[in-house]
Design an enzyme around this catalytic site. Structure first.
Site, short mmCIF file in Angstrom:
data_model
loop_
_atom_site.label_atom_id
_atom_site.label_comp_id
_atom_site.label_asym_id
_atom_site.label_seq_id
_atom_site.Cartn_x
_atom_site.Cartn_y
_atom_site.Cartn_z
N ASP A 159 1.05 4.03 1.30
CA ASP A 159 1.46 4.72 2.79
C ASP A 159 2.72 3.95 3.49
O ASP A 159 3.33 4.42 4.40
CB ASP A 159 0.40 4.79 3.83
CG ASP A 159 -0.10 3.65 3.99
OD1 ASP A 159 -0.32 2.50 3.43
OD2 ASP A 159 -0.95 3.60 5.10
N HIS A 160 3.40 2.81 2.61
CA HIS A 160 4.34 2.00 3.09
C HIS A 160 5.44 2.01 2.38
O HIS A 160 6.65 1.50 2.71
CB HIS A 160 4.00 0.56 3.60
CG HIS A 160 3.08 0.42 4.65
ND1 HIS A 160 3.21 0.10 5.91
CD2 HIS A 160 1.75 0.77 4.78
CE1 HIS A 160 2.10 0.15 6.85
NE2 HIS A 160 0.94 0.56 6.02
N HIS A 188 0.85 -1.34 -0.08
CA HIS A 188 0.02 0.04 -0.12
C HIS A 188 0.92 1.15 0.00
O HIS A 188 2.01 1.27 0.60
CB HIS A 188 -1.05 0.15 1.45
CG HIS A 188 -1.97 -0.85 1.12
ND1 HIS A 188 -2.60 -1.40 1.98
CD2 HIS A 188 -2.76 -1.27 -0.04
CE1 HIS A 188 -3.74 -2.22 1.62
NE2 HIS A 188 -3.72 -2.12 0.31
#
Length: 306
Positions: free
Chosen positions: A65-66, A63
């Protein structure tokens, strides 16, 4: 000693005072990073540990945000003068996803080695690195996702009295201490003759973006520090966390308790939770050594026998 810093503590999107969740470990001058979302290198700059000595970056999953901060960080590492190989570790499709991100960072000064982890139910996958031993455990997030355990190993302590009692010239002591056998005047000497039992190293575990899985307490067992997502602190958000395959404070605290961890840092907070400390009592009622972590919180682990 080993230094640990939670570079960011946010989930989903960065906020002005909360960057996206990532963990940085420093040991013997070398570093390992877990996850690299947008803004990671900004928070690392504020931390002040540098970039050049990061030898490995582990990804829990893909994802944005990682992982979306990867190209910028690699460019900064390259501009800092790094030339040694960098290892990237993550779930399947790491090579494809990294290749897409690196279209905008095509001329790095160092080679990259990619290790894709097979998704095997309840598997504990181990990857030895120069300064760290990395273990990975599959999680439950609707797509391949892993928890990581970062460990350091220490050799057995050299027993000076036993070595002197052997009447073996000192020039051979170093070989025995390195685990090598030696022969002197027709007699064989083994490391066990001068070494004590293995000494305890460090264990730091990191887990985000998952529902609780039954293998997690065993995976983090006796960790010096367990860093775990608490997307929401309010128990009334439990159903929301379950729907989106995340955990609340109570879930993380129960895993820390059942795994006999020494301390828990909560992280990966929802942008809708402006004050993570507000519900810290929920975690502490289950696991006393719970902390609502904040960006760049840092701890230095010291060997017990020092």
């Amino acid at each position: 000693m080993m230094d640990i810093s939670l570079v960011g503590t946010g989930g989903m999107m960065p906020l002005p005072n909360r960057y996206l969740t990532s963990l940085l470990c420093r040991y013997n001058g070398r570093m390992l990073l877990i996850d690299c979302g947008e803004g990671t290198q900004v928070s690392m700059k504020l931390l002040g540990w540098g970039y050049k000595n990061i030898d490995c970056i582990c990804f829990t999953h893909y994802h944005a945000d990682h992982i979306s901060g990867l190209p910028g960080l690699l460019l900064t590492m390259s501009n800092s003068g790094r030339e040694e190989e960098l290892t990237l570790i993550g779930p399947p499709e790491l090579a494809r996803i990294a290749a897409g991100l690196l279209v905008i960072a095509p001329e790095l000064a160092f080679p990259i080695k990619m290790v894709e982890l097979p998704v095997k139910p309840h598997a504990d996958l181990r990857i030895p690195l120069t300064e760290f031993y990395v273990s990975a455990l599959p999680l439950d997030h609707g797509r391949p996702c892993f928890a990581y355990s970062i460990e350091t190993r220490r050799g057995a302590k050299f027993d000076l009295e036993r070595a002197e009692g052997l009447n073996l010239p000192k020039k051979f002591w170093g070989a025995l201490q390195r685990g090598e056998s030696v022969c002197h005047e027709g007699a064989d000497y083994t490391p066990e003759m001068v070494l004590g039992p293995p000494r305890k190293g460090f264990k730091v575990c990191y887990c985000t973006d998952t529902r609780p899985v039954r293998t997690l307490p065993g995976f983090i067992e006796n960790a010096d520090l367990f860093v775990c997502e608490g997307m929401y602190g309010d128990p009334e958000k439990t159903a929301t966390a379950r729907e989106h395959m995340h955990m609340v404070y109570a879930d993380a605290a129960a895993i820390a308790r059942d795994g006999n961890a020494r301390a828990l840092w909560l992280t990966h907070y929802s942008p809708a939770m402006p004050n993570p400390k507000e519900h810290l009592y929920v975690a502490r009622n289950i696991f006393r050594e719970s902390c609502a972590a904040y960006d760049r919180i840092t701890r230095t682990l010291i060997f017990e026998d020092e």
